[in-house]
Design a protein around this motif. Structure first.
Motif, mmCIF file in Angstrom:
data_model
loop_
_atom_site.group_PDB
_atom_site.id
_atom_site.type_symbol
_atom_site.label_atom_id
_atom_site.label_comp_id
_atom_site.label_asym_id
_atom_site.label_seq_id
_atom_site.Cartn_x
_atom_site.Cartn_y
_atom_site.Cartn_z
ATOM 1 N N GLY A 56 80.586 27.884 43.749
ATOM 2 C CA GLY A 56 80.558 26.416 43.812
ATOM 3 C C GLY A 56 79.674 25.669 42.945
ATOM 4 N N ALA A 57 79.933 24.469 42.679
ATOM 5 C CA ALA A 57 79.082 23.570 41.955
ATOM 6 C C ALA A 57 77.522 23.868 42.283
ATOM 7 N N ASN A 84 85.542 24.646 39.420
ATOM 8 C CA ASN A 84 85.249 25.568 40.316
ATOM 9 C C ASN A 84 86.327 26.197 41.110
ATOM 10 N N LYS A 85 86.307 27.192 41.609
ATOM 11 C CA LYS A 85 87.271 27.752 42.461
ATOM 12 C C LYS A 85 86.458 28.761 43.461
ATOM 13 N N PRO A 86 85.540 28.539 44.293
ATOM 14 C CA PRO A 86 84.703 29.366 44.887
ATOM 15 C C PRO A 86 85.597 30.067 46.050
ATOM 16 N N GLY A 87 84.776 31.107 46.446
ATOM 17 C CA GLY A 87 85.453 31.726 47.580
ATOM 18 C C GLY A 87 85.605 33.318 47.263
ATOM 19 N N LYS A 202 78.454 29.773 50.723
ATOM 20 C CA LYS A 202 79.310 29.821 49.917
ATOM 21 C C LYS A 202 78.544 29.596 48.556
ATOM 22 N N GLY A 203 77.983 30.326 47.849
ATOM 23 C CA GLY A 203 77.363 29.941 46.385
ATOM 24 C C GLY A 203 75.533 29.796 46.523
ATOM 25 N N GLY A 204 75.135 30.041 45.460
ATOM 26 C CA GLY A 204 73.628 30.032 45.444
ATOM 27 C C GLY A 204 73.024 28.556 45.845
#
Length: 285
Positions: A56-57, A84-87, A202-204
């Motif tokens: 993620g952003a 961004n395409k997180p997951g 979901k992400g840092g």
């Protein structure tokens, strides 16, 4: 300027699970010629390039990848955009890039050679990464544990004492179950012989915010994700995974090696950031 190239010329075939191309002109002379003419003769790219970031952003992978994209665009004049395409610990972005045409115009902005995608079951186990993808190493980072200024944990040893007294109760945020910050937190806690409660985000960026907002006792992540908050006095670093203590604006970020000598042979350990494209893309570039 003219160049005389001496070598072999032959037909090669390239096959991956994404497709097959027969009778590609190859051989030593061909590849030397392509390399020497790439900068001036290649028509690639003839349209914008998209870098798909797997987290993620605002997180570490996003921040570092966007710096790389900006520098690439500045130095080449190419039109490059980042999305961004997180997951699924990178699974969603990987599947998206693999579904696009293998022409080099869709690149994966990844962390840690995308090693978690396959072992977490997000890609078929029989698809060997090094056969399907080209990995370009770009940057590295160090892991970090930080806490709020009002935390009762003033040092890493304070965490160890509390965790031994209350196994599995002290919580630490991670960027996703099975992800890098989860993996490194497990390594550090194992070396300290303690058991923590790992809380996935979901992400840092969200993992860092969780610690900052008091959702977890400890913010897990990377030094690059925590450093601005440490400088601002909003987080206090307890340990980082470099070989030596780090000093930033008069603030010491202690090395886990100076706290747990048993970890010294393995330091530094942390993340690495890569640009990855489908191997068949090389035919078009």
């Amino acid at each position: 300027m003219s160049i005389l190239i001496v070598g072999t010329v032959a037909f090669d075939a390239i096959e991956t699970p994404f497709g097959k191309t027969d009778k590609i002109v190859g051989g030593a002379a061909t590849y030397i010629g392509l390399s020497s003419s790439f900068a001036s003769a290649s028509s690639w790219p003839s349209k914008p390039i998209t870098v798909v970031i797997m987290y993620g952003a605002g997180g570490g992978t996003d921040t570092i990848t966007r710096v790389l994209v900006d520098e690439m665009a500045k130095n080449t004049g190419w039109n490059i955009k980042a999305i961004n395409k997180p997951g699924a610990v990178g699974g969603i972005a990987t599947k998206y890039v693999s579904s696009q045409k293998s022409d080099g115009y869709t690149i994966l902005g990844a962390a840690n050679y995308n090693k978690f995608v396959r072992v977490m079951g997000h890609m078929p186990a029989d698809q060997l990464p090094w056969e399907n993808w080209v990995f370009m190493q770009a940057a590295n980072s160090l892991a970090s544990w930080s806490v709020r200024p009002d935390s009762p944990f003033k040092t890493f040893d304070d965490v160890v004492k509390a965790a031994k007294k209350n196994p599995g109760k002290i919580s630490i945020s991670t960027s996703g179950t099975g992800g890098l910050w989860h993996e490194l937190a497990l390594l550090v806690s194992d070396a300290a012989d303690i058991r923590l409660k790992f809380v996935p985000y979901k992400g840092g960026k969200k993992a860092t915010l969780a610690g900052l907002q008091g959702e977890t006792d400890i913010a897990g992540g990377g030094v690059h994700e925590h450093i601005s908050l440490v400088r601002a006095g909003k987080l206090r670093n307890l340990q980082q995974t470099g070989r030596e203590d780090l000093k930033v604006d008069g603030i010491t970020l202690p090395s886990i090696g100076s706290i747990l000598p048993s970890t010294k042979p393995f330091l530094p350990f942390g993340g690495c950031y890569n640009l990855i494209m489908q191997r068949l893309s090389l035919i078009h570039i």
